[in-house]
Write a protein that holds these residues in place. Structure first.
Motif, PDB file in Angstrom:
ATOM      1  N   LYS A 290      12.548  -6.094   0.121  1.00 54.99           N
ATOM      2  CA  LYS A 290      11.463  -5.790   1.070  1.00 54.99           C
ATOM      3  C   LYS A 290      11.048  -4.331   0.965  1.00 54.99           C
ATOM      4  O   LYS A 290       9.861  -3.991   1.036  1.00 54.99           O
ATOM      5  N   GLN A 291      12.025  -3.464   0.818  1.00 49.61           N
ATOM      6  CA  GLN A 291      11.723  -2.035   0.687  1.00 49.61           C
ATOM      7  C   GLN A 291      10.995  -1.753  -0.626  1.00 49.61           C
ATOM      8  O   GLN A 291      10.122  -0.886  -0.684  1.00 49.61           O
ATOM      9  N   VAL A 292      11.384  -2.488  -1.677  1.00 47.89           N
ATOM     10  CA  VAL A 292      10.696  -2.339  -2.968  1.00 47.89           C
ATOM     11  C   VAL A 292       9.227  -2.701  -2.794  1.00 47.89           C
ATOM     12  O   VAL A 292       8.323  -1.972  -3.230  1.00 47.89           O
ATOM     13  N   LYS A 293       9.007  -3.830  -2.159  1.00 49.70           N
ATOM     14  CA  LYS A 293       7.622  -4.286  -1.956  1.00 49.70           C
ATOM     15  C   LYS A 293       6.833  -3.247  -1.160  1.00 49.70           C
ATOM     16  O   LYS A 293       5.732  -2.850  -1.542  1.00 49.70           O
ATOM     17  N   GLU A 294       7.420  -2.784  -0.081  1.00 51.93           N
ATOM     18  CA  GLU A 294       6.723  -1.870   0.824  1.00 51.93           C
ATOM     19  C   GLU A 294       6.460  -0.505   0.184  1.00 51.93           C
ATOM     20  O   GLU A 294       5.370   0.033   0.275  1.00 51.93           O
ATOM     21  N   LYS A 295       7.473   0.031  -0.480  1.00 49.83           N
ATOM     22  CA  LYS A 295       7.349   1.414  -0.937  1.00 49.83           C
ATOM     23  C   LYS A 295       6.938   1.546  -2.402  1.00 49.83           C
ATOM     24  O   LYS A 295       6.217   2.467  -2.764  1.00 49.83           O
ATOM     25  N   LEU A 296       7.455   0.652  -3.268  1.00 47.82           N
ATOM     26  CA  LEU A 296       7.104   0.782  -4.683  1.00 47.82           C
ATOM     27  C   LEU A 296       5.857  -0.027  -5.028  1.00 47.82           C
ATOM     28  O   LEU A 296       5.232   0.214  -6.067  1.00 47.82           O
ATOM     29  N   GLY A 297       5.499  -0.984  -4.169  1.00 48.91           N
ATOM     30  CA  GLY A 297       4.269  -1.748  -4.379  1.00 48.91           C
ATOM     31  C   GLY A 297       3.059  -0.831  -4.538  1.00 48.91           C
ATOM     32  O   GLY A 297       2.120  -1.141  -5.273  1.00 48.91           O
ATOM     33  N   LYS A 298       3.124   0.321  -3.857  1.00 47.35           N
ATOM     34  CA  LYS A 298       2.025   1.293  -3.963  1.00 47.35           C
ATOM     35  C   LYS A 298       1.947   1.942  -5.342  1.00 47.35           C
ATOM     36  O   LYS A 298       0.894   2.411  -5.753  1.00 47.35           O
ATOM     37  N   VAL A 299       3.093   2.024  -6.020  1.00 53.77           N
ATOM     38  CA  VAL A 299       3.129   2.668  -7.336  1.00 53.77           C
ATOM     39  C   VAL A 299       2.403   1.806  -8.363  1.00 53.77           C
ATOM     40  O   VAL A 299       1.620   2.298  -9.178  1.00 53.77           O
ATOM     41  N   ASP A 300       2.661   0.499  -8.310  1.00 48.14           N
ATOM     42  CA  ASP A 300       2.030  -0.435  -9.246  1.00 48.14           C
ATOM     43  C   ASP A 300       2.225  -1.865  -8.729  1.00 48.14           C
ATOM     44  O   ASP A 300       3.282  -2.174  -8.167  1.00 48.14           O
ATOM     45  N   PRO A 301       1.229  -2.717  -8.924  1.00 48.98           N
ATOM     46  CA  PRO A 301       1.376  -4.117  -8.470  1.00 48.98           C
ATOM     47  C   PRO A 301       2.572  -4.812  -9.106  1.00 48.98           C
ATOM     48  O   PRO A 301       3.069  -5.809  -8.573  1.00 48.98           O
ATOM     49  N   TYR A 302       3.037  -4.287 -10.248  1.00 49.90           N
ATOM     50  CA  TYR A 302       4.221  -4.866 -10.898  1.00 49.90           C
ATOM     51  C   TYR A 302       5.384  -4.980  -9.914  1.00 49.90           C
ATOM     52  O   TYR A 302       6.160  -5.941  -9.950  1.00 49.90           O
ATOM     53  N   PHE A 303       5.526  -3.991  -9.023  1.00 47.24           N
ATOM     54  CA  PHE A 303       6.684  -3.977  -8.120  1.00 47.24           C
ATOM     55  C   PHE A 303       6.574  -5.038  -7.019  1.00 47.24           C
ATOM     56  O   PHE A 303       7.594  -5.482  -6.487  1.00 47.24           O
ATOM     57  N   ASP A 304       5.362  -5.445  -6.691  1.00 52.75           N
ATOM     58  CA  ASP A 304       5.174  -6.598  -5.804  1.00 52.75           C
ATOM     59  C   ASP A 304       5.773  -7.847  -6.430  1.00 52.75           C
ATOM     60  O   ASP A 304       6.521  -8.589  -5.799  1.00 52.75           O
ATOM     61  N   LYS A 305       5.410  -8.014  -7.701  1.00 56.31           N
ATOM     62  CA  LYS A 305       5.890  -9.173  -8.448  1.00 56.31           C
ATOM     63  C   LYS A 305       7.414  -9.117  -8.594  1.00 56.31           C
ATOM     64  O   LYS A 305       8.109 -10.124  -8.451  1.00 56.31           O
ATOM     65  N   LEU A 306       7.916  -7.923  -8.865  1.00 50.98           N
ATOM     66  CA  LEU A 306       9.357  -7.746  -9.046  1.00 50.98           C
ATOM     67  C   LEU A 306      10.092  -8.036  -7.733  1.00 50.98           C
ATOM     68  O   LEU A 306      11.156  -8.687  -7.731  1.00 50.98           O
ATOM     69  N   ALA A 307       9.526  -7.563  -6.629  1.00 54.55           N
ATOM     70  CA  ALA A 307      10.162  -7.805  -5.323  1.00 54.55           C
ATOM     71  C   ALA A 307      10.247  -9.304  -5.049  1.00 54.55           C
ATOM     72  O   ALA A 307      11.266  -9.797  -4.546  1.00 54.55           O
ATOM     73  N   ASP A 308       9.196 -10.037  -5.395  1.00 50.60           N
ATOM     74  CA  ASP A 308       9.226 -11.497  -5.224  1.00 50.60           C
ATOM     75  C   ASP A 308      10.286 -12.129  -6.123  1.00 50.60           C
ATOM     76  O   ASP A 308      11.013 -13.034  -5.709  1.00 50.60           O
ATOM     77  N   ALA A 309      10.361 -11.612  -7.349  1.00 51.01           N
ATOM     78  CA  ALA A 309      11.349 -12.155  -8.290  1.00 51.01           C
ATOM     79  C   ALA A 309      12.771 -11.884  -7.802  1.00 51.01           C
ATOM     80  O   ALA A 309      13.682 -12.690  -8.021  1.00 51.01           O
ATOM     81  N   MET A 310      12.967 -10.752  -7.117  1.00 51.32           N
ATOM     82  CA  MET A 310      14.285 -10.440  -6.560  1.00 51.32           C
ATOM     83  C   MET A 310      14.694 -11.509  -5.537  1.00 51.32           C
ATOM     84  O   MET A 310      15.856 -11.928  -5.489  1.00 51.32           O
ATOM     85  N   VAL A 311      13.734 -11.943  -4.755  1.00 57.15           N
ATOM     86  CA  VAL A 311      14.021 -12.991  -3.765  1.00 57.15           C
ATOM     87  C   VAL A 311      14.313 -14.315  -4.469  1.00 57.15           C
ATOM     88  O   VAL A 311      15.282 -15.008  -4.139  1.00 57.15           O
TER      89      VAL A 311
END
Lengths: 365, 365
Positions: free
Chosen positions: B321-342
């Motif tokens: 969740k923190q990855v999505k919230e904070k790193l999602g801003k760096v690149d959309p890749y981290f949104d995808k990665l956060a979902d993959a973590m789940v």
């Protein structure tokens, strides 16, 4: 079984690094015959000998060494009432040498430390390695798995942020010991025969936020960067504790280095530590420290310094207040120690007048 | 110049430690001839081979090894839609092996890693050293200057708090590499001939609060303690980045180990890394990571987990969740990665049903 180097005279003459910028500080109660083995490495440097115990005793220094010697009478004369902050009958007195030095770097060594050999049998020039450590940056913000990235044949590994590769200035180089390890009395009693024979070919930065047990036996530091934090406390004669002088200096130093963005390295060089001190005597000196460190270490782990503390002196005074406030409850000794910390800084600034204001390390003061 | 061991067959047969409690996970795209050199050390253990790339290719495994092999078709079949969290055309696929293992311990090694020699010329049983590391405690709360105090001939030094000498369970043992060091593409390009020839005879705990670049080439961990955090992310085919799989796992793992009071060791054992990958290809895979790590690392350095996160799974979901919230801003890749973590945690719990609730490490859940 490890053995000390017996032939250091044939060691290749090297150009002595920092010859005019480094003093070697040696606390002692005896003749300094141990210097013979160190001659090829130490002779180019100036020595500051701090004679502990009976000031009427004559300490013999081998021919050819350039030195100044201070006994207790000298310390009392130079510092007047402020001499109370310098320990007596304890090697903690060595910090007087740091204070009277006019050099940028200090190397301090005990008089029962001899030249060690590396695994190839070569005599180790401990001072040269310390100088290499201290002249190359430290990396306290991220761990490099191949250890000191500035050594020959090493670098930063994959995944090490490039923004951190410049490192920070190194304030302290902490060296180790072959043969007799630096154990506390209980461990000495339990493992009387244990010898350190493992030569670990590494130098590493102790990460920011991590404390370590700093041993004063084989230690080098940058006086300009961290000198005023290298106070070895109140130990020995008239004090309830001994053998925590270097530990105290190490805790204070590490907290201040972390605050000011300075580095502390540990690892190489090794010296050969020749003889174990008496564990029964040590236990008597240490036992209060063994209790107290359980409270002191969490105190230092939690300690934070304010933004206004931009010099080592300011940091140290701020720390002394915290010691009084928080450790004073543990034992009245810490009240006295906190006062001595202030006296130490006053004495330091008196003997180093230009340095008192010039020692801002971050350019803000 | 360092060279690999050429005679491992004569290595003294040792009783294989943890024989029925450890799987060796190997990601590969080729025949596993490299296992011949490891035979005396690996043959008693079960191998999990994760075949990357074209699933129709036949991977040859030398006779006598006990193994199971999964190619992409197998992964898709076992995980169904959740197979999306397992990378393709990247050694990150190895983490599928961690998930299907039923053992307590995992050792993972790359197929270009050979047996290294210690300074005496003896072939190093890397797996045995990892097992020693992981079966002895770690000391993340205070630094021991003589390194791992649990090794033969070592102990805690003077000034080390007695209350911390029991240590904490070790979750990860990170081994190193002789010959080709694990450098990023820019360093490879600048120093094409640099070889690691320095054998550092040390194991040490990475202190609490300190991140490190974890390399997946020679790595051992306790699946029960930390397995669900060992997700190697989305790399390779269809992803904007490669060569950060192990780094990602290392950052997440360290933050979670720190939170749960578990230890991470690095140092011995060495393997012999035989060939440098192509720095130009690597640069293409890495260049986004080189930018991103400047933001990812401060993110992980600042990350804290809540008290409610008492299992690795809960920690990992909170981190996602923190990855999505904070790193999602760096690149959309981290949104995808956060979902993959789940997805990874869901898949893990599906394949390890009893473990999902049993893996509380502090007895509170």
């Amino acid at each position: 079984m490890v053995e000390p180097a017996t032939d250091t005279k044939s060691a290749a003459k090297v150009v002595p690094l920092l010859k005019d910028e480094l003093d070697i500080v040696i606390p002692t109660i005896r003749n300094l015959d141990f210097l013979e083995m160190w001659r090829p490495f130490f002779e180019p440097y100036h020595l500051i000998i701090v004679q502990d115990g009976d000031p009427s005793k004559i300490i013999k220094v081998p021919e050819g060494f350039d030195y100044e010697l201070y006994n207790r009478n000298d310390i009392n004369k130079i510092l007047g009432p402020k001499a109370s902050c310098i320990s007596f009958k304890d090697s903690a007195c060595r910090c007087f040498g740091y204070m009277v030095s006019k050099k940028k770097y200090i190397f301090t060594i005990d008089d029962d430390c001899f030249v060690a050999k590396d695994p190839s049998g070569k005599a180790i020039n401990a001072l040269e390695q310390h100088i290499k450590n201290i002249l190359s940056p430290s990396t306290p913000f991220f761990f490099n798995t191949l250890y000191d990235p500035y050594r020959d044949g090493a670098d930063f590994v994959r995944g090490y942020p490039f923004s951190l590769r410049e490192g920070v200035p190194t304030a302290v180089s902490h060296g180790l010991w072959l043969n007799i390890p630096d154990y506390d009395a209980p461990t000495q009693l339990v493992k009387p025969l244990e010898r350190n024979t493992r030569y670990v070919d590494a130098v590493l930065t102790i990460p920011k936020g991590t404390l370590f047990p700093m041993c004063g036996m084989n230690l080098c530091f940058d006086r300009d960067l961290i000198g005023p934090a290298m106070y070895f406390g109140l130990m020995g004669d008239g004090q309830p504790i001994g053998r925590y002088d270097d530990m105290w200096a190490g805790w204070c130093t590490k907290v201040i280095c972390d605050h000011l963005g300075l580095g502390v390295k540990t690892g190489l060089p090794y010296i050969y530590h020749s003889k174990a001190s008496n564990p029964f005597v040590n236990l008597k000196k240490e036992y209060k420290g063994i209790f107290w460190q359980e409270e002191i270490i969490p105190f230092f782990q939690a300690a934070t310094l304010s933004k206004d503390s931009t010099t080592v002196q300011k940091c140290y005074i701020e720390l002394s207040k915290q010691v009084k406030e928080k450790l004073g409850k543990v034992d009245p000794y810490f009240d006295k120690l906190a006062d001595a910390m202030v006296t130490w800084i006053e004495a330091w600034d008196e003997l180093n007048p230009s340095g008192a204001s010039a020692k801002a390390t971050n350019g803000k003061a």
